[in-house]
Design a protein around this motif. Structure first.
Motif, PDB file in Angstrom:
ATOM      1  N   SER A   1      -8.639  -1.814   2.739  1.00  0.00           N
ATOM      2  CA  SER A   1      -8.341  -1.851   1.299  1.00  0.00           C
ATOM      3  C   SER A   1      -8.662  -3.208   0.677  1.00  0.00           C
ATOM      4  O   SER A   1      -8.313  -3.462  -0.472  1.00  0.00           O
ATOM      5  CB  SER A   1      -6.863  -1.513   1.068  1.00  0.00           C
ATOM      6  OG  SER A   1      -6.045  -2.421   1.776  1.00  0.00           O
TER       7      SER A   1
ATOM      8  N   SER B   1      -2.357  11.671   0.260  1.00  0.00           N
ATOM      9  CA  SER B   1      -3.400  10.913  -0.440  1.00  0.00           C
ATOM     10  C   SER B   1      -4.779  11.412  -0.004  1.00  0.00           C
ATOM     11  O   SER B   1      -5.126  11.322   1.184  1.00  0.00           O
ATOM     12  CB  SER B   1      -3.279   9.426  -0.131  1.00  0.00           C
ATOM     13  OG  SER B   1      -2.024   8.928  -0.523  1.00  0.00           O
TER      14      SER B   1
ATOM     15  N   SER C   1       0.407   6.723   3.924  1.00  0.00           N
ATOM     16  CA  SER C   1       0.580   7.425   2.647  1.00  0.00           C
ATOM     17  C   SER C   1       2.032   7.872   2.544  1.00  0.00           C
ATOM     18  O   SER C   1       2.487   8.639   3.390  1.00  0.00           O
ATOM     19  CB  SER C   1      -0.353   8.642   2.570  1.00  0.00           C
ATOM     20  OG  SER C   1      -0.025   9.487   1.484  1.00  0.00           O
TER      21      SER C   1
ATOM     22  N   ASN D   1      -3.202   3.372  -0.054  1.00  0.00           N
ATOM     23  CA  ASN D   1      -3.343   3.104  -1.484  1.00  0.00           C
ATOM     24  C   ASN D   1      -2.114   2.391  -2.033  1.00  0.00           C
ATOM     25  O   ASN D   1      -1.002   2.601  -1.548  1.00  0.00           O
ATOM     26  CB  ASN D   1      -3.520   4.420  -2.255  1.00  0.00           C
ATOM     27  CG  ASN D   1      -4.756   5.180  -1.843  1.00  0.00           C
ATOM     28  OD1 ASN D   1      -5.863   4.799  -2.166  1.00  0.00           O
ATOM     29  ND2 ASN D   1      -4.565   6.258  -1.090  1.00  0.00           N
ATOM     30  N   GLY D   2      -2.319   1.576  -3.058  1.00  0.00           N
ATOM     31  CA  GLY D   2      -1.188   0.952  -3.744  1.00  0.00           C
ATOM     32  C   GLY D   2      -0.351   0.093  -2.820  1.00  0.00           C
ATOM     33  O   GLY D   2      -0.862  -0.795  -2.133  1.00  0.00           O
ATOM     34  N   GLY D   3       0.969   0.361  -2.777  1.00  0.00           N
ATOM     35  CA  GLY D   3       1.846  -0.381  -1.872  1.00  0.00           C
ATOM     36  C   GLY D   3       1.431  -0.217  -0.421  1.00  0.00           C
ATOM     37  O   GLY D   3       1.569  -1.144   0.384  1.00  0.00           O
TER      38      GLY D   3
ATOM     39  N   GLN E   1       8.510   3.018   1.892  1.00  0.00           N
ATOM     40  CA  GLN E   1       7.695   1.816   2.055  1.00  0.00           C
ATOM     41  C   GLN E   1       8.453   0.723   2.801  1.00  0.00           C
ATOM     42  O   GLN E   1       7.874   0.021   3.650  1.00  0.00           O
ATOM     43  CB  GLN E   1       7.237   1.297   0.688  1.00  0.00           C
ATOM     44  CG  GLN E   1       6.221   2.210   0.017  1.00  0.00           C
ATOM     45  CD  GLN E   1       5.904   1.777  -1.404  1.00  0.00           C
ATOM     46  OE1 GLN E   1       6.750   1.234  -2.113  1.00  0.00           O
ATOM     47  NE2 GLN E   1       4.676   2.026  -1.827  1.00  0.00           N
TER      48      GLN E   1
END
Length: 197
Positions: free
Chosen positions: A80, A122, A117, A49-51, A169
């Motif tokens: 994704s 997540s 994650s 998710n996201g980054g 990340q």
């Protein structure tokens, strides 16, 4: 402000060095497993998710196109990227099911499911990994901190020793790049016995 910048880079360097000291052997294990997957006709299914969703796309592109050497495309899919699938599943069922549904449709026993994650918690990533574990599909987890709920759920688990999401990340993508480079070398380069021997 310059000290602030210097402090950030110092924290990045410290996180990387700690990770290398604790986990470099895992990168070799993971890369060897992925190379074996590709040799056996399997593929990578990468999701987050996201980054981490952006990382999944980034990593898939490195395998499908190329990383550092010219070589044949390698089969990797980011879960994704298909907005129609994601929004229909999220709308008709639940956002927690967006990866599980795709894995149910696309994943085969010879594949690897790679969940990302930063927290390790997540819900949709966990649900996808649980499905794969139940179906005896190999699982790889990228997380931070203590790995969260992903710990004990993945065949291969890589955690970044930090509580800072940005640092986690950053090291995730460095680790993924190292894995890409190792896979290339195992299959097509200096670590391939058919080439060097």
């Amino acid at each position: 402000m310059e000290k602030y910048v210097s402090d950030i880079f110092g924290e990045v360097s410290e996180t990387i060095n700690k990770f290398i000291a604790e986990s470099s052997y895992q990168l070799v294990e993971i890369a060897t497993h992925i190379a074996s997957c590709f040799e056996s006709g399997g593929k990578l299914m990468i999701f987050g998710n996201g980054g981490s969703a952006a990382d999944a796309q980034h990593i898939a592109a490195e395998f499908v196109n190329r990383f550092r050497m010219e070589r044949p495309p390698l089969p990797a899919i980011s879960l994704s990227t298909d907005t129609s699938v994601i929004t229909s599943v999220g709308n008709d069922y639940d956002f927690d099911e967006i990866f599980e549904k795709q894995l149910m449709a696309l994943c085969k026993p010879e594949d690897i499911a790679w969940g990302i994650s930063t927290s390790g918690n997540s819900p949709n990533v966990l649900k996808g990994l649980r499905f794969c574990a139940k179906e005896e599909i190999s699982t790889l987890g990228f997380a931070g901190r203590d790995g969260g709920k992903m710990n004990g759920l993945c065949d291969f688990m890589l955690t970044i020793p930090s509580d800072n999401t940005a640092r986690i990340q950053e090291v995730h993508i460095i680790a993924a790049h190292v894995i890409c480079a190792l896979v290339d070398e195992i299959l097509f380069g200096r670590f391939n016995p058919d080439i060097v021997g």
